[in-house]
Motif scaffolding. Structure first.
Motif, PDB file in Angstrom:
ATOM      1  N   ALA A 290       0.823  -1.203   0.000  1.00  0.00           N
ATOM      2  CA  ALA A 290       0.000   0.000   0.000  1.00  0.00           C
ATOM      3  C   ALA A 290       0.865   1.264   0.000  1.00  0.00           C
ATOM      4  N   VAL A 291       1.956   1.250   0.750  1.00  0.00           N
ATOM      5  CA  VAL A 291       2.877   2.396   0.767  1.00  0.00           C
ATOM      6  C   VAL A 291       3.540   2.548  -0.593  1.00  0.00           C
ATOM      7  N   LEU A 292       3.913   1.428  -1.215  1.00  0.00           N
ATOM      8  CA  LEU A 292       4.469   1.471  -2.567  1.00  0.00           C
ATOM      9  C   LEU A 292       3.478   2.119  -3.525  1.00  0.00           C
ATOM     10  N   CYS A 293       2.196   1.811  -3.361  1.00  0.00           N
ATOM     11  CA  CYS A 293       1.169   2.409  -4.202  1.00  0.00           C
ATOM     12  C   CYS A 293       1.133   3.925  -4.005  1.00  0.00           C
ATOM     13  N   GLY A 294       1.265   4.374  -2.766  1.00  0.00           N
ATOM     14  CA  GLY A 294       1.302   5.800  -2.504  1.00  0.00           C
ATOM     15  C   GLY A 294       2.500   6.480  -3.136  1.00  0.00           C
ATOM     16  N   LEU A 295       3.653   5.800  -3.096  1.00  0.00           N
ATOM     17  CA  LEU A 295       4.838   6.346  -3.751  1.00  0.00           C
ATOM     18  C   LEU A 295       4.642   6.415  -5.266  1.00  0.00           C
ATOM     19  N   ALA A 296       4.059   5.372  -5.840  1.00  0.00           N
ATOM     20  CA  ALA A 296       3.786   5.386  -7.277  1.00  0.00           C
ATOM     21  C   ALA A 296       2.866   6.547  -7.634  1.00  0.00           C
ATOM     22  N   ALA A 297       1.870   6.797  -6.787  1.00  0.00           N
ATOM     23  CA  ALA A 297       0.943   7.902  -7.023  1.00  0.00           C
ATOM     24  C   ALA A 297       1.675   9.238  -7.027  1.00  0.00           C
ATOM     25  N   PHE A 298       2.571   9.418  -6.053  1.00  0.00           N
ATOM     26  CA  PHE A 298       3.329  10.666  -5.947  1.00  0.00           C
ATOM     27  C   PHE A 298       4.213  10.876  -7.168  1.00  0.00           C
ATOM     28  N   PHE A 299       4.967   9.848  -7.537  1.00  0.00           N
ATOM     29  CA  PHE A 299       5.908  10.002  -8.644  1.00  0.00           C
ATOM     30  C   PHE A 299       5.189  10.179  -9.985  1.00  0.00           C
ATOM     31  N   LEU A 300       4.108   9.429 -10.188  1.00  0.00           N
ATOM     32  CA  LEU A 300       3.395   9.537 -11.453  1.00  0.00           C
ATOM     33  C   LEU A 300       2.754  10.918 -11.603  1.00  0.00           C
ATOM     34  N   ASP A 301       2.068  11.368 -10.566  1.00  0.00           N
ATOM     35  CA  ASP A 301       1.437  12.685 -10.632  1.00  0.00           C
ATOM     36  C   ASP A 301       2.495  13.788 -10.735  1.00  0.00           C
ATOM     37  N   GLY A 302       3.599  13.625 -10.005  1.00  0.00           N
ATOM     38  CA  GLY A 302       4.660  14.630 -10.065  1.00  0.00           C
ATOM     39  C   GLY A 302       5.291  14.735 -11.430  1.00  0.00           C
ATOM     40  N   SER A 303       5.415  13.609 -12.112  1.00  0.00           N
ATOM     41  CA  SER A 303       6.116  13.606 -13.399  1.00  0.00           C
ATOM     42  C   SER A 303       5.383  14.400 -14.472  1.00  0.00           C
ATOM     43  N   ARG A 304       4.084  14.642 -14.294  1.00  0.00           N
ATOM     44  CA  ARG A 304       3.317  15.368 -15.307  1.00  0.00           C
ATOM     45  C   ARG A 304       3.232  16.866 -15.012  1.00  0.00           C
ATOM     46  N   GLN A 305       3.845  17.299 -13.892  1.00  0.00           N
ATOM     47  CA  GLN A 305       3.786  18.704 -13.510  1.00  0.00           C
ATOM     48  C   GLN A 305       4.820  19.527 -14.280  1.00  0.00           C
ATOM     49  N   PRO A 306       4.657  20.853 -14.326  1.00  0.00           N
ATOM     50  CA  PRO A 306       5.635  21.711 -15.012  1.00  0.00           C
ATOM     51  C   PRO A 306       7.012  21.596 -14.367  1.00  0.00           C
ATOM     52  N   PRO A 307       8.071  21.879 -15.122  1.00  0.00           N
ATOM     53  CA  PRO A 307       9.425  21.836 -14.567  1.00  0.00           C
ATOM     54  C   PRO A 307       9.563  22.785 -13.375  1.00  0.00           C
ATOM     55  N   VAL A 308      10.445  22.425 -12.451  1.00  0.00           N
ATOM     56  CA  VAL A 308      10.723  23.253 -11.283  1.00  0.00           C
ATOM     57  C   VAL A 308      11.982  24.074 -11.562  1.00  0.00           C
ATOM     58  N   PRO A 309      11.934  25.387 -11.417  1.00  0.00           N
ATOM     59  CA  PRO A 309      13.136  26.209 -11.663  1.00  0.00           C
ATOM     60  C   PRO A 309      14.322  25.733 -10.830  1.00  0.00           C
ATOM     61  N   GLY A 310      15.457  25.564 -11.484  1.00  0.00           N
ATOM     62  CA  GLY A 310      16.662  25.128 -10.793  1.00  0.00           C
ATOM     63  C   GLY A 310      16.800  23.631 -10.642  1.00  0.00           C
ATOM     64  N   LEU A 311      15.745  22.886 -10.999  1.00  0.00           N
ATOM     65  CA  LEU A 311      15.770  21.427 -10.853  1.00  0.00           C
ATOM     66  C   LEU A 311      15.393  20.788 -12.184  1.00  0.00           C
ATOM     67  N   PRO A 312      16.236  20.924 -13.197  1.00  0.00           N
ATOM     68  CA  PRO A 312      15.861  20.493 -14.542  1.00  0.00           C
ATOM     69  C   PRO A 312      15.653  18.996 -14.710  1.00  0.00           C
ATOM     70  N   ALA A 313      16.234  18.184 -13.836  1.00  0.00           N
ATOM     71  CA  ALA A 313      16.135  16.731 -14.007  1.00  0.00           C
ATOM     72  C   ALA A 313      15.048  16.091 -13.143  1.00  0.00           C
ATOM     73  N   LEU A 314      14.387  16.898 -12.309  1.00  0.00           N
ATOM     74  CA  LEU A 314      13.470  16.319 -11.324  1.00  0.00           C
ATOM     75  C   LEU A 314      12.316  15.560 -11.965  1.00  0.00           C
ATOM     76  N   ARG A 315      11.636  16.153 -12.944  1.00  0.00           N
ATOM     77  CA  ARG A 315      10.450  15.505 -13.500  1.00  0.00           C
ATOM     78  C   ARG A 315      10.788  14.198 -14.208  1.00  0.00           C
ATOM     79  N   ALA A 316      11.900  14.177 -14.928  1.00  0.00           N
ATOM     80  CA  ALA A 316      12.311  12.935 -15.587  1.00  0.00           C
ATOM     81  C   ALA A 316      12.633  11.859 -14.556  1.00  0.00           C
ATOM     82  N   PHE A 317      13.265  12.250 -13.462  1.00  0.00           N
ATOM     83  CA  PHE A 317      13.588  11.291 -12.405  1.00  0.00           C
ATOM     84  C   PHE A 317      12.316  10.754 -11.765  1.00  0.00           C
ATOM     85  N   GLN A 318      11.342  11.639 -11.542  1.00  0.00           N
ATOM     86  CA  GLN A 318      10.064  11.175 -10.997  1.00  0.00           C
ATOM     87  C   GLN A 318       9.372  10.217 -11.959  1.00  0.00           C
ATOM     88  N   GLY A 319       9.459  10.509 -13.256  1.00  0.00           N
ATOM     89  CA  GLY A 319       8.864   9.620 -14.240  1.00  0.00           C
ATOM     90  C   GLY A 319       9.508   8.244 -14.232  1.00  0.00           C
TER      91      GLY A 319
END
Length: 312
Positions: free
Chosen positions: A269-298
């Protein structure tokens, strides 16, 4: 895999006032600074040596350029300064604030991040360190300030809920299985949120670049701004997800049974929550100063969802 933020500030780029203030805390000028890779912060991260031969680790951030991010260093100093001695964590030496910058100064741990892909002995050593952290007596001063995991991560693990209310057309192409099971995944992630509750000290951001393996054995857990009170399940699942992300052939399911006996369903269940966080995060706009974050979340979302399907 390790986090890689890109664009990290170098020691020589820091304001002279900040470098001088750090030198005063260490007792003599810094004569050598070696920048460290890994992580996502655009701030500096250096192993330094002073003229007297003293070693330390210094990480700093420009609060004017990245407002709010400098609070991470203040929070980490608060945590490290209150933890009891004997834990596998770095010793706090100082917190320096000047010229709009904040610098955290700790001991320079004699250790390196694990070789990737992860190997079983390194995973077990890291699990031992996390177990020592989880078993620690949390000081009263920290109990009043640390967030509860089930509360602090409530928004993060509700990613599938947001995908239901704000559909993402790309999901059907990226992961048809998730798209077909969103209702069930959202329900399982809600259970994962409840499974985060507990009284143990939790690091909250376990991955390879936050674990330093000493040459003679043992692991030091570094980078503590996300510390929480909660269940040990979260840190164990986060570590094993990082193991899978590295392409390792270590049997993480067997380790779940060994290290979380009787809590394997909570771990899923915790793994499912982590998957939810990373998947939803990966579709968000880039974060200034963190150019690799969204790809890493994906990338983490892909691995988390694959593991989740296997455990479904």
């Amino acid at each position: 895999m390790r986090g890689e933020g890109g664009g990290r500030a170098q020691w020589q780029d820091l304001p002279a006032e900040l470098r001088d203030a750090v030198a005063r805390e260490l007792g003599s000028p810094v004569v050598r600074a070696t920048s460290q890779s890994g992580g996502f912060s655009p701030g500096s991260a250096d192993r330094v040596v002073t003229a007297s031969g003293r070693r330390a680790f210094v990480k700093s951030l420009d609060g004017g350029r990245y407002p709010g991010s400098d609070d991470f260093h203040r929070r980490e100093a608060q945590v490290l300064g209150a933890l009891p001695s004997g834990l596998p964590v770095p010793t706090l030496l100082a917190l320096v604030e000047t010229s709009g910058w904040v610098a955290l100064v700790t001991e320079d741990v004699d250790g390196e991040t694990p070789a990737l892909p992860w190997q079983l002995p390194a995973v077990e050593a890291s699990l031992n360190a996390l177990a020592a952290v989880a078993a620690a007596e949390v000081p009263a001063a920290l109990r009043t300030v640390l967030p509860r995991a089930e509360e602090g991560l409530a928004h993060d693990v509700a990613g599938f809920e947001r995908l239901l209310t704000d559909p993402w057309p790309e999901l059907e192409r990226i992961d048809p299985w998730s798209a077909a099971h969103l209702d069930e995944l959202a329900a399982l992630a809600r259970r994962g949120s409840r499974a985060l509750a507990g009284e143990a000290l939790s690091h909250g951001d376990v991955r390879a670049d936050n674990l330093l393996h000493r040459p003679g054995g043992g692991v030091v857990v570094v980078d503590w701004p996300h510390a929480m009170l909660g269940s040990p399940v979260f840190d164990v699942v986060a570590l094993l997800l990082n193991v899978r992300l590295s392409g390792s052939d270590v049997d993480v399911d067997a380790l779940l049974v060994e290290w979380l006996p009787g809590a394997e369903d909570d771990a899923t269940a915790v793994l499912c929550g982590l998957a939810a966080f990373f998947l939803d995060g990966s579709r968000q706009p880039p974060v200034p100063g963190l150019p690799a974050l969204r790809a890493f979340q994906g990338a983490q979302a892909e691995v988390a969802l694959t593991w989740l399907r296997e455990r479904w």
